[in-house]
Design an enzyme around this catalytic site. Sequence first.
Site, PDB file in Angstrom:
ATOM      1  N   HIS A 268       0.829  -1.204   0.000  1.00  0.00           N
ATOM      2  CA  HIS A 268       0.000   0.000   0.000  1.00  0.00           C
ATOM      3  C   HIS A 268       0.871   1.266   0.000  1.00  0.00           C
ATOM      4  O   HIS A 268       0.773   2.114  -0.885  1.00  0.00           O
ATOM      5  CB  HIS A 268      -0.931  -0.017   1.220  1.00  0.00           C
ATOM      6  CG  HIS A 268      -1.862   1.153   1.290  1.00  0.00           C
ATOM      7  ND1 HIS A 268      -3.185   1.074   0.943  1.00  0.00           N
ATOM      8  CD2 HIS A 268      -1.660   2.448   1.657  1.00  0.00           C
ATOM      9  CE1 HIS A 268      -3.758   2.259   1.087  1.00  0.00           C
ATOM     10  NE2 HIS A 268      -2.849   3.114   1.528  1.00  0.00           N
ATOM     11  N   GLU A 269       1.742   1.355   0.996  1.00  0.00           N
ATOM     12  CA  GLU A 269       2.580   2.563   1.104  1.00  0.00           C
ATOM     13  C   GLU A 269       3.538   2.649  -0.081  1.00  0.00           C
ATOM     14  O   GLU A 269       3.880   3.738  -0.536  1.00  0.00           O
ATOM     15  CB  GLU A 269       3.337   2.590   2.441  1.00  0.00           C
ATOM     16  CG  GLU A 269       2.456   2.499   3.692  1.00  0.00           C
ATOM     17  CD  GLU A 269       1.251   3.445   3.716  1.00  0.00           C
ATOM     18  OE1 GLU A 269       1.303   4.497   3.051  1.00  0.00           O
ATOM     19  OE2 GLU A 269       0.237   3.110   4.379  1.00  0.00           O
ATOM     20  N   HIS A 272       1.804   4.464  -2.857  1.00  0.00           N
ATOM     21  CA  HIS A 272       1.899   5.918  -2.658  1.00  0.00           C
ATOM     22  C   HIS A 272       3.315   6.386  -2.998  1.00  0.00           C
ATOM     23  O   HIS A 272       3.507   7.419  -3.638  1.00  0.00           O
ATOM     24  CB  HIS A 272       1.632   6.288  -1.192  1.00  0.00           C
ATOM     25  CG  HIS A 272       0.195   6.205  -0.776  1.00  0.00           C
ATOM     26  ND1 HIS A 272      -0.798   6.900  -1.404  1.00  0.00           N
ATOM     27  CD2 HIS A 272      -0.409   5.523   0.248  1.00  0.00           C
ATOM     28  CE1 HIS A 272      -1.966   6.656  -0.794  1.00  0.00           C
ATOM     29  NE2 HIS A 272      -1.747   5.816   0.209  1.00  0.00           N
ATOM     30  N   GLU A 298      -4.653   7.588  -3.415  1.00  0.00           N
ATOM     31  CA  GLU A 298      -5.114   6.339  -2.809  1.00  0.00           C
ATOM     32  C   GLU A 298      -5.364   5.254  -3.867  1.00  0.00           C
ATOM     33  O   GLU A 298      -5.237   4.067  -3.575  1.00  0.00           O
ATOM     34  CB  GLU A 298      -6.381   6.620  -1.983  1.00  0.00           C
ATOM     35  CG  GLU A 298      -6.824   5.492  -1.063  1.00  0.00           C
ATOM     36  CD  GLU A 298      -5.871   5.205   0.105  1.00  0.00           C
ATOM     37  OE1 GLU A 298      -4.902   5.959   0.320  1.00  0.00           O
ATOM     38  OE2 GLU A 298      -6.118   4.192   0.785  1.00  0.00           O
TER      39      GLU A 298
HETATM   40 CO    CO Z   1      -3.257   5.252   1.646  1.00  0.00          CO
END
Ligand code: CO
Length: 499
Positions: A268-269, A272, A298
């Site tokens: 997830h990170e 980003h 996101e």
């Molecule tokens: Co996020």
Amino acid sequence: MARSQDPFSKLHKRSLRIAKLQSIRALLEWDLETYLPKAAGGFRSDQLELLAEEIHKELTSNSYKKALNNFIDIETGKIQGDYPPHLQKAAKEYRKNYLQEMKLPTSFVKKFTKTTSTALPAWDQAKKTNNFSLFAPHLEKIVLLCKKKADLLGYKEHPYDALLDLYEPDLTVKTLTPLFNELKTALTSLLAQIKQKPLPSPLTGHFPKEAQDKLSSYILEKMGFSKETSRLDLSSHPFCTGIHPLDIRMTTRIDPSCPLSSLYSVLHEGGHGLYHQNLPIEHYGTPLCDAISYGIDESQSRLWETIIGKSRAFCHFIHPTLQQLFPEALSHLSTEELYKKVNRVIPSEIRVESDEVTYSLHIILRFEIEKELIEGTLSVKDIPEVWNEKMQTYLGITPSYASKGCLQDVHWAMGGIGYFPSYTLGNLLAAQLFSTIKKAFPDWDKKVQQGEFSFLSTWLKEKIHCHGKLYTASEVIQQVTGKPLGVKDYITYLTEKHL
Ligand code: CO
């Protein structure tokens, strides 16, 4: 006219200084969440306050105004001179940011900061003692201030639009409501059908931290990160902050009883992180070197975390590595069992622990409550009751305690009303992007299974990241996926996978 003399260059010189101050603030915030000795918390607040003041002073100074006005007329929005399209877009963004900053008087900003900094420990205490009434008076003040903020910022139709605009500049209540209603109906019906199927057991065992660290490094390397330009550290809540395209900070959280929490946080990170790493560095210090919106940001993280990371192809890729790193716990686990376990769908009281099917229902519930708070049709004292009713209707569960219900998230205590919808927009857009990716790369699953991810990171970089803020969210969505944002691809993706 020499380049250094032209109005854009003069303004850029000033905004570069502001960008550097903001990057220092981001670094101090990163440090606060990772390494800061506990006793230094008060001093860190002072440091952050000082920086916020300096940034505000700089942005609202007469000389900044003059430099901006020479580039674009602040009153009319007319650009002063001939500039290429990207600088015309930069001019508009500079003006928008400036007007936003000027609409909120310093006295209001101070009051807002003071109210939220008092609300945060009260929220923490209320959550710990499961006592909503400790937080309620603070939340009442925050709601009033958010209403005031909406009035100061201005809106056409709905006061919530002004708050939403801070995170999703293209969206309004009018566009969001039918989208969320359609999604709510589809997800509750999908969930009812999934509940008929047997539930796989969760992954259990002991997963040593050292091996989990190795797993994180391996994943980031596979995603294309270099240790020369990025770091991964630990924090209680995983996050990513782009200090600069050459300095990406990501964090994860290690749970020794399950390696999946950290694995998916890293994906997830990392999603980003790639976005922020690939922003157009040549425009650093201008608004062009920013993410388009929280929702677009996101979508990048959710694409890697859920759509790629929870695919069968990814499970085939990671399965041997998991068995090698955790031989005791996972020697008997088949790839198919792993796939079933990472895709368990079970309604949870807690948003951040939710699966990809139920997650958006948590967001819709929060959006509906926030909207009514801002409209004035719901009062703070009624939140726990309304929360539990909605949880029962949408997810079929009633939170056992307020701390597992309406007290679970920090967003309201921070004054972040308007933020939640971005999470669901990220999910919707990730699925819409994935539909396009599957067409562009029919053998995407073979590549992923072989641990070959550069096709994806390169595509995302070329289609989205490298443009920075040159286009708006709706322009990018239309250009890249050929249609406006909708719920169809997301629902199709979930239905095909889970039924
Ligand atoms: Co996020």
